[in-house]
Design an enzyme around this catalytic site. Structure first.
Site, PDB file in Angstrom:
ATOM      1  N   VAL A   7      97.334  42.497 127.715  1.00  0.00           N
ATOM      2  CA  VAL A   7      97.192  43.399 128.857  1.00  0.00           C
ATOM      3  C   VAL A   7      97.597  44.818 128.441  1.00  0.00           C
ATOM      4  O   VAL A   7      98.635  45.013 127.804  1.00  0.00           O
ATOM      5  CB  VAL A   7      98.052  42.932 130.044  1.00  0.00           C
ATOM      6  CG1 VAL A   7      97.830  43.844 131.248  1.00  0.00           C
ATOM      7  CG2 VAL A   7      97.720  41.491 130.412  1.00  0.00           C
ATOM      8  N   ASP A  21      99.367  26.973 137.369  1.00  0.00           N
ATOM      9  CA  ASP A  21     100.489  27.457 136.552  1.00  0.00           C
ATOM     10  C   ASP A  21     101.410  28.339 137.393  1.00  0.00           C
ATOM     11  O   ASP A  21     101.812  29.421 136.963  1.00  0.00           O
ATOM     12  CB  ASP A  21      99.971  28.220 135.340  1.00  0.00           C
ATOM     13  CG  ASP A  21     101.056  28.396 134.266  1.00  0.00           C
ATOM     14  OD1 ASP A  21     102.000  27.589 134.251  1.00  0.00           O
ATOM     15  OD2 ASP A  21     100.958  29.330 133.471  1.00  0.00           O
ATOM     16  N   GLY A  28      99.612  37.162 126.544  1.00  0.00           N
ATOM     17  CA  GLY A  28      99.717  35.742 126.864  1.00  0.00           C
ATOM     18  C   GLY A  28      98.970  34.922 125.844  1.00  0.00           C
ATOM     19  O   GLY A  28      98.577  35.412 124.779  1.00  0.00           O
ATOM     20  N   GLY A  29      98.751  33.651 126.188  1.00  0.00           N
ATOM     21  CA  GLY A  29      98.102  32.756 125.245  1.00  0.00           C
ATOM     22  C   GLY A  29      96.648  33.096 124.988  1.00  0.00           C
ATOM     23  O   GLY A  29      96.115  32.819 123.919  1.00  0.00           O
ATOM     24  N   MET A  30      95.988  33.728 125.984  1.00  0.00           N
ATOM     25  CA  MET A  30      94.561  33.997 125.841  1.00  0.00           C
ATOM     26  C   MET A  30      94.233  35.486 125.765  1.00  0.00           C
ATOM     27  O   MET A  30      93.188  35.841 125.241  1.00  0.00           O
ATOM     28  CB  MET A  30      93.786  33.395 127.024  1.00  0.00           C
ATOM     29  CG  MET A  30      93.755  31.882 127.066  1.00  0.00           C
ATOM     30  SD  MET A  30      92.811  31.296 128.478  1.00  0.00           S
ATOM     31  CE  MET A  30      91.189  31.971 128.115  1.00  0.00           C
TER      32      MET A  30
END
Length: 573
Positions: free
Chosen positions: A30, A139, A25-27
């Protein structure tokens, strides 16, 4: 992503062996991992390496860790461990064997209303639990909802969740995916639990209809659609969607958050009440009471149980007469009903003169004066709002059907679509000073702004963070305008050429290093037959090299030869 591949095969805290990347993801990224202590597979979420040095982002990741660790609910992805290992921040979560709700919707299209109801109840229950802990997800979207094979829904990815006890919202940052963002998020206002309810309403709409309520090829226009566009009614999709389910969905999606469900618990209660109403057993029809014999109207029956021949003939004649009369009146009633039907649906239009009406010209008028006027009660108005800086707010700029067209007036009235100007939409510029410029740019673009960036050196603001914003934070600017960000490149890097200090006195060498902003480290003293006491023998940075200012330099200084003369002095050759 390539940088994060190097973590595959690594074991964190001698316990979690990272096997493969399963998402990003953006941050964070996983990984599928093995927990060697408990002998089970888990998911490990690690902060991206390129973001670890950013203190603000690392703080947000830690906030996520604290937030999700507070939650314990069957419809929320479970968190097992939160830790920091060497140069990584990571979270250990349950590993789910399922697909996202978005993947399911892409494969199957619209769901049955029964499935949509079941999933909506599960998500609302999860949000109710999170909100009770003071946590707003911000979100909610099908991509963050995991569907397990047994039909369980799990809410995942609290990566941009926000604790109410912290003041991050005061910046007015509009966070959230553009198709599911709430109107208050699109405006950059402070958000609360009702923003999650709105986003869930959009998900419910998509599950029931198979389509997004707001979509556009230009994604920058979609947040404005949440503010000014009325979604297509669910009843127009031609699907068997119960009116109550549609009502609940549209109330959850109410643009005015004061008219929206105020808590996820309220939404869940309406969903559960609707489910109970659909499961009420039908009242079984009561058996008809047996007919009672009418006294004085019983035919005498012979001893052998049969009517006499004469009485039988009288009864037969009477029965034929009744049958003929019943048949005659039945035929007449049938013909009457057929006549009424034909008149209502066919003959009435032939033998009557239908009333026709010309469509008035509504363009240029204020829409409230039109839709609230009793003069136009025969029209069914549908309002579509559009950002039009050239027209005042509330002015009708287009209509369908066009003016002066003649239409037959029916009992249902005439449908007219009015396009209404919202005027210039003004937003308040959020305060992104000291925030990461890439994240700031994304949020500004989601609000409908164009972003121009200028980079310059700065001694105080870390590299990659915003130094200043123009217009200033708090000022209002119309959507579509340009916002200018001044971004820090960090301190200006200055260099010098390393001098040759060998043979100079330690005092002269120290003065020269100080003058060139080079840092003299503790001096090393050794005996030397070649250099007199106090002279520099060697230096750790070679002469002639270009080095950054404040580079550390070590000097070796002579204490003279080991063999001194009888006076204890060192002979200088």
């Amino acid at each position: 992503m390539e940088k994060m591949e190097k973590y595959v095969g690594r074991t964190l805290d001698d316990r979690y062996e990272l096997l493969e990347i399963i998402g990003s993801g953006g941050m964070a990224v996983v990984y599928r991992a093995m927990d060697h202590l408990l002998k089970r597979m888990v998911a490990v979420k690690i902060l991206r390496e390129d973001l670890f040095a950013n203190e603000e982002i690392r703080s947000r990741f830690q906030t996520e860790s604290r937030a999700v660790a507070m939650l314990s609910h069957p419809n929320i992805v479970a968190v097992y461990d939160v830790s920091r290992s060497q140069d990584t921040e990571y979270i250990v979560m349950e590993l789910l064997d399922g697909e996202t709700l978005k993947q399911d919707l892409r494969q199957r299209g619209a769901l049955s209303w029964e499935e949509a109801l079941d999933f909506s109840e599960q998500i609302a229950s999860a949000l109710s639990h999170a909100h009770s802990k003071g946590l707003v997800h911000r979100d909610i979207k099908p991509q963050n909802l995991i569907l397990l094979p047994d039909g369980t829904i799990k809410v995942a990815d609290f990566g941009i969740a926000d604790l109410k006890s912290e003041d991050h919202d005061e910046s007015g940052v509009a966070i959230g995916s553009v198709h599911y963002i709430s109107p208050e998020q699109a405006r950059g206002l402070v958000v609360d639990e009702r923003s999650d309810i709105y986003s869930l309403g959009v998900v419910m709409y998509e599950m029931l209809s198979g389509e997004l309520p707001f979509d556009n090829e230009d994604e920058m226009k979609i947040p404005l659609m949440h503010l000014s566009t009325i979604p297509k009614p669910l009843s127009e999709y031609g699907r068997d969607i119960p009116e109550e389910m549609a009502r609940i969905t549209m109330k959850a999606m109410e643009p005015d958050r004061e008219k929206r469900y105020q808590t996820a618990e309220d939404l869940l209660e309406d969903l559960e009440n609707f489910r109970e109403s659909t499961q009420q057993p039908l009242n079984a029809p009561q058996p008809a009471a047996p007919a009672k014999p009418i006294p004085g109207n019983v035919e005498p029956i012979g001893s052998n149980g049969e009517l006499s021949r004469e009485k039988y003939r009288r009864r037969a004649r009477r029965a034929r007469t009744v049958s003929l009369l019943s048949g005659f009146f039945g035929v007449m009633l049938f013909m009457l009903l057929v006549g009424v039907f034909l008149w209502d649906y066919w003959l009435g239009d032939i033998f009557s003169v239908a009333q026709r009406i010309d469509i008035p010209d509504f363009v240029g008028n204020n829409y409230e004066s039109i839709i609230n006027s009793s003069n136009y009660s025969r029209f069914n108005f549908v309002c579509v709002f559009q950002i039009t800086p050239d027209a005042p707010e509330g002015e009708i700029i287009a209509q369908k059907p066009e003016a002066n067209k003649s239409y037959m007036l029916t009992d249902d009235g005439i449908d007219v679509e009015l396009t209404i100007s919202t005027g210039i939409v003004m937003y308040e510029i959020p305060n992104f000073v000291n925030y990461d410029y890439m994240e700031s740019s994304v949020q500004l673009e989601k609000m409908g702004y164009k972003v121009e960036k200028v980079f310059e050196n700065n001694e105080e603001v870390p590299a990659g963070n915003v130094i200043s914003i123009s217009p200033s934070p708090g000022e209002k600017l119309p959507a579509g305008s340009t916002v200018y960000l001044v971004v820090s490149n960090g301190p200006e890097v200055k260099t010098v050429v390393m001098p040759n200090l060998v043979g100079k006195t330690r005092w002269a060498a120290a003065d020269q290093l100080e003058a060139m902003n080079l840092n003299l480290m503790p001096i090393i003293y050794v005996s030397s037959d070649d250099y007199a006491e106090g002279l520099v023998i060697s230096q750790t940075v070679d002469a002639g090299l270009e080095v950054e200012v404040h580079t550390k330099v070590y000097l070796t200084v002579s204490t003279g030869p080991e063999n001194k003369d009888e006076n204890g002095t060192v002979p200088i050759s």
